[in-house]
Design a protein around this motif. Structure first.
Motif, short mmCIF file in Angstrom:
data_model
loop_
_atom_site.label_atom_id
_atom_site.label_comp_id
_atom_site.label_asym_id
_atom_site.label_seq_id
_atom_site.Cartn_x
_atom_site.Cartn_y
_atom_site.Cartn_z
N ARG A 256 0.63 -1.19 0.14
CA ARG A 256 0.14 -0.17 0.12
C ARG A 256 0.79 1.29 0.00
O ARG A 256 0.52 2.26 -0.26
CB ARG A 256 -1.17 0.03 1.13
CG ARG A 256 -2.08 -0.91 1.15
CD ARG A 256 -3.02 -1.02 2.17
NE ARG A 256 -4.01 -2.11 2.25
CZ ARG A 256 -4.05 -3.36 2.58
NH1 ARG A 256 -2.81 -3.94 2.76
NH2 ARG A 256 -4.80 -4.07 2.28
N ASP A 257 2.15 1.11 0.33
CA ASP A 257 2.96 2.35 0.28
C ASP A 257 3.22 2.90 -1.17
O ASP A 257 3.34 4.11 -1.23
CB ASP A 257 4.38 2.01 0.92
CG ASP A 257 4.29 1.70 2.33
OD1 ASP A 257 3.43 2.07 3.00
OD2 ASP A 257 5.41 1.25 2.84
N ALA A 258 2.85 1.96 -1.89
CA ALA A 258 3.05 2.43 -3.66
C ALA A 258 1.96 3.18 -3.95
O ALA A 258 2.40 4.13 -4.96
CB ALA A 258 3.16 1.19 -4.41
N LEU A 259 1.03 3.29 -3.23
CA LEU A 259 -0.16 4.35 -3.49
C LEU A 259 0.01 5.89 -3.03
O LEU A 259 -0.62 6.74 -3.08
CB LEU A 259 -1.46 3.78 -2.94
CG LEU A 259 -1.97 2.51 -3.40
CD1 LEU A 259 -3.05 1.79 -2.74
CD2 LEU A 259 -2.54 2.65 -5.12
N ASN A 260 1.07 5.87 -1.96
CA ASN A 260 1.11 7.18 -1.42
C ASN A 260 1.84 8.44 -2.34
O ASN A 260 3.01 7.89 -2.94
CB ASN A 260 2.29 6.96 -0.40
CG ASN A 260 2.72 8.29 0.58
OD1 ASN A 260 2.06 9.41 0.04
ND2 ASN A 260 3.49 8.24 1.51
N PRO A 261 1.14 9.14 -3.00
CA PRO A 261 1.64 10.25 -3.96
C PRO A 261 2.99 10.77 -3.44
O PRO A 261 3.68 11.45 -4.25
CB PRO A 261 0.66 11.09 -4.10
CG PRO A 261 -0.35 10.81 -2.86
CD PRO A 261 -0.13 9.49 -2.44
N GLU A 262 3.47 10.93 -2.15
CA GLU A 262 4.45 11.56 -1.62
C GLU A 262 5.57 10.85 -1.14
O GLU A 262 6.46 11.08 -0.45
CB GLU A 262 4.08 12.64 -0.55
CG GLU A 262 2.72 13.54 -0.74
CD GLU A 262 2.53 14.22 0.37
OE1 GLU A 262 2.89 14.12 1.44
OE2 GLU A 262 1.64 15.52 0.17
N ARG A 263 5.43 9.41 -1.74
CA ARG A 263 6.56 8.57 -1.14
C ARG A 263 7.74 8.93 -1.75
O ARG A 263 7.93 9.37 -2.86
CB ARG A 263 6.31 7.02 -1.54
CG ARG A 263 6.28 6.73 -3.06
CD ARG A 263 5.93 5.36 -3.44
NE ARG A 263 6.70 4.37 -2.61
CZ ARG A 263 7.09 3.26 -3.32
NH1 ARG A 263 6.92 2.94 -4.49
NH2 ARG A 263 7.65 2.30 -2.51
N PRO A 264 8.86 8.80 -1.06
CA PRO A 264 10.20 9.52 -1.48
C PRO A 264 10.98 8.27 -2.04
O PRO A 264 12.01 8.51 -2.65
CB PRO A 264 10.85 10.17 -0.30
CG PRO A 264 10.11 8.96 0.97
CD PRO A 264 8.90 8.80 0.43
#
Length: 328
Positions: A256-264
């Motif tokens: 689900r981290d892949a859905l975070n638009p602000e993932r660094p």
């Protein structure tokens, strides 16, 4: 009905008759004594299907080109092996049998059929999941390239991997499937007949490959019906395969981290990735289909993992019933 946890409580019309149900609607022991062969079981949907058949108690012959003995024949330079899949099958309650086979080599597939006959005497379920052409499709920047600009050899290789392998496998193994009534052939592809008839898929070669496999289930179902056997085309949804998770730089635990638009720390997945599924989900639907004494009603049909889940009450590993094809 499916209760709040996504588990069949026994009142659903799709509930299996006879046999107990495990959590997730999976037939516990429902395939005990059955022999299945998953062609293309190394990774992705093939591994998930083999695992789910193992959950249901089947003996599962796992074939593919990537083996601990080497994977020089594979189109992918990856670490997954058929031995790993077979061990997973066994750990889940089935009996996994790895056999290294290149399904484009007629003599190897003929020898596979002879070995199955000699060691097991029959075959109850055949799953044609061979693919291996993902890298040949190119990345999104190459999609929608007209045929006259495509690499012809790569395109024809894609068709050989997606279609010829299935034809060769059926030619040699279906005689085992029809020796007694009730056999099931599953053709695994991407997109249903209806979806592929109205949607252009990446390129001429890719489009033809995926549409052709659906038609294979239809035509083989016509030939199998008089022998009391059934053929069904099944498409997973957005599959969280090993390659897909690697692409987005996540694991099954962190997908689900892949859905975070602000993932660094990696690419951001489209919003539709929220409806993705593990490879086990489509496998559980196929296992339930194989255990259904009335499976002949599915003959020649083209269905999604979501269709099977709703019919049989099976769920993904997290208890959900994702349906990535619903928007289509």
């Amino acid at each position: 009905m499916v209760n709040g946890e996504g588990v069949d409580d026994g009142t659903s019309p799709g509930r299996l008759q006879g046999g107990r149900l495990q959590r997730g609607g999976l037939p516990g022991g429902g395939l005990q004594g059955k022999v299945a062969l998953v062609a293309g079981a190394t990774r992705g949907a093939g591994r998930g299907i083999a695992a789910a058949l193992g959950e249901a108690g089947a003996t599962v012959i796992c074939t593919g080109r990537s083996s601990r003995a080497g994977n020089a024949a594979s189109d992918y330079d990856r670490s997954e092996t058929i031995e790993e899949t077979a061990e997973l099958v066994t750990s889940l309650g089935g009996a996994g049998v790895p056999i290294r086979v290149d399904h484009l080599e007629h003599d190897r597939v003929r020898a596979l059929a002879d070995r199955v006959r000699g060691e097991f005497g029959h075959l109850d379920v055949l799953v044609n999941d061979i693919w291996g052409g993902e890298e040949l499709a190119g990345d999104p920047a190459q999609w929608d390239t007209p045929i006259w600009r495509l690499d012809l050899d790569a395109g024809l290789r894609m068709l050989r991997l997606a279609v010829e392998t299935h034809l060769v496998t059926s030619h040699f193994l279906l005689p085992l499937l029809i020796e007694r009534p009730g056999g099931l052939l599953v053709e695994v592809t991407d997109g249903t007949t209806e979806i592929n008839a109205s949607s252009y898929r990446i390129s001429v070669f890719y489009d033809l490959a995926k549409a052709s496999v659906n038609r294979l289930a239809f035509s083989q179902g016509h030939e199998l019906a008089s022998h009391g056997a059934t053929a069904v085309a099944v498409t997973p949804g957005w599959l969280r395969s090993e390659m897909m998770l690697e692409h987005f730089g996540v694991t099954e635990d962190t997908w689900r981290d892949a859905l975070n638009p602000e993932r660094p720390d990696g690419p951001v997945a489209p919003a539709d990735f929220a409806t993705s599924e593990t490879p086990r989900f489509v496998g559980r639907g196929i296992a339930a289909l194989a255990a259904d004494p009335e499976r002949a009603r599915w003959n020649q049909r083209s269905v999604t993992a979501g269709d099977l889940a709703r019919e049989y009450g099976v769920t993904d590993l997290d208890g959900t019933q994702p349906d990535a094809w619903a928007r289509w």
